[in-house]
Design an enzyme around this catalytic site. Sequence first.
Site, PDB file in Angstrom:
ATOM      1  N   ASP A  85      49.919  45.097  32.241  1.00  0.00           N
ATOM      2  CA  ASP A  85      49.043  45.776  33.657  1.00  0.00           C
ATOM      3  C   ASP A  85      48.106  46.108  32.686  1.00  0.00           C
ATOM      4  O   ASP A  85      47.782  46.532  31.469  1.00  0.00           O
ATOM      5  CB  ASP A  85      49.744  47.425  33.492  1.00  0.00           C
ATOM      6  CG  ASP A  85      48.999  47.672  33.639  1.00  0.00           C
ATOM      7  OD1 ASP A  85      48.070  48.232  33.987  1.00  0.00           O
ATOM      8  OD2 ASP A  85      50.161  49.066  34.304  1.00  0.00           O
ATOM      9  N   HIS A  86      46.663  45.681  33.328  1.00  0.00           N
ATOM     10  CA  HIS A  86      45.751  45.164  32.987  1.00  0.00           C
ATOM     11  C   HIS A  86      45.253  46.824  32.317  1.00  0.00           C
ATOM     12  O   HIS A  86      43.822  46.673  32.522  1.00  0.00           O
ATOM     13  CB  HIS A  86      44.372  44.799  33.642  1.00  0.00           C
ATOM     14  CG  HIS A  86      43.384  44.146  33.107  1.00  0.00           C
ATOM     15  ND1 HIS A  86      43.209  44.164  31.110  1.00  0.00           N
ATOM     16  CD2 HIS A  86      42.157  42.729  33.376  1.00  0.00           C
ATOM     17  CE1 HIS A  86      41.855  43.776  31.268  1.00  0.00           C
ATOM     18  NE2 HIS A  86      41.756  43.083  32.185  1.00  0.00           N
TER      19      HIS A  86
END
Length: 545
Positions: free
Chosen positions: A517-518
């Site tokens: 999850d950036h």
Amino acid sequence: MAAKEVKVPDIGDYKNVDVIEVNVKPGDSIQAEDPIVTLETDKATMEVPAPFAGVVKDVKVKEGSKVSEGDLLITVEAEGEAATEDKAEAPAEPKAEEKAVEKTEEAPKAEKKPAASGGTQEVKVPDIGDYKNVDIIEVNVSVGDTVTKEQPLITLETDKATMEVPSPADGKVKDIKVKEGGKVSQGDVILTLEGSGGTEAPAAKAETPEEQPAAAKEEKAPAPAEKPAEQKEAAPSADADADLYASPSVRRLVREFDLDVSKITASGRKGRLTKEDVQSYVKNAMQSGGAVTSGGASLGLLPDPIVDFAKFGEVETQPLSRIKKISGANLARNWVRVPHIFFFEDADITDLEAFRAAKKQEAEKAGVKLTPVPFLVKAVAKALTKFPNVNSSLSADGQNQVLKKYVHVGVAVDTPNGLMVPVIRDADKKSILEIGADLMALIQKARDGKLSGADMQGGCFTISSLGGIGTTGFTPIVNMPEVAILGVSKAAMKPVYDESTGGFVARLMMPLSLSVDHRVVDGAEAGQFIVAVAKYLSDLKEILL
Ligand code: CAO
């Protein structure tokens, strides 16, 4: 005025139950029996009533929290002397409600045999505790519908809980004896079900009073306060979610699709939101390409294609399994909401495989099948302790990051009913053999359909291994609220350049992929993480450092 604590009363065997609504806030004046919070298990919603009147001082839970018996909900400055500590700690009503619901699950299960091919069986209202003439707020099926075992047939509502009566068997609805707005008691016939195979079904034995003795304990519970369900929608609120008046299955639907309920018109009796309301809202929104979720602007998507596949050849339509429906909704949300980035690395497991082969028999003697997966769990656990950011979650409001001081690793397991992710606890503290033993037990439970909610909760990170199947690489979807997932493919011998000799050597390489999850994990850190996992697998001694 004395500040008193109000705690979660006895809610049966359930632990870590979802708080789906918090109905009070600091400063609110409440009366005895006012609902404080609404809890939801997979079969029922139940309100915890205030044990006494007063002014709410502090609210200790929020929507989305999980609670168990004895957890503190609120503190209240009680009015007068009537409020006793006993009352504060244990308003008994939810216990009675939950017991009733458990029995609704148990009773139909006793009717194991399906109706005969062409034969019928009557489905009756199971034991619902002491309640009589309970409102039917929803009839979920129509004549001619094909239903599967456990599918909700009708929804009942007492003044404190809604509960669904599930179908005891697969079959076709032949006749419906009840209607929305009607009232039923234990033993009343709901519908007749025409079976899809097997021998003649026995009468609904489990529902006879002899086999379902009334719960004696429930007699001790004070009679629920006379508070008609109408009051739920009588009090207007700025927050439409907080006042959602709907059955458990409709609430679930709303949550799974993350819908903005304030935009959905409720057509049910007394303002209740029905399944049809939700379905038609989603259908309309999809057709107009609008946003249906509460979490973001319109994606401007085209509506899903509606195709009559039968026009092109023979087809067979089968219902999706419950697990597929639930995981499908979760995966769709995770795919849309999580900005994914993907990383790839090959781990040289030549030495690990030699070690594994040498230890396989010894492990078998200890009852453990030593595949590469326990090593992967251990390597990931080590990396999670080195990269705390990867071992974290975003808070529900997206404003904070929760760093976990424990290392629980989930492993995706393919089961006949769909993908499940049981969790190995404290993997950083366990030996590879202990992890292997845990894994075997969890895989067995998953494939037997016996995993409990607790077995699947609390994961920090997921490993999805297709190594036993094949594939050279894939990109799994992050399992929210976790922030990373490792995909593992089949190891294969590959030529690897050896700098010391200037030639190529054959090494066993295992393809790894990492999806993160950036919003939480930056690319550089994700790269370091996957390289570290590969390093631990390539040289197990690294795990010791
Ligand atoms: N490379 C080469 N061989 C591998 C391997 C790999 N990466 N991983 C496992 N193997 C081997 C095992 O060693 C075993 O062989 P041996 O019996 O000779 O030792 C064989 O493959 C079969 O392994 P398995 O699949 O029965 O057991 P496992 O411990 O490797 O995996 C589990 C367990 C639960 C992860 C797996 O069975 C499973 O269900 N995987 C599916 C996961 C999935 O569907 N993910 C979804 C993808 S999208 O997110």
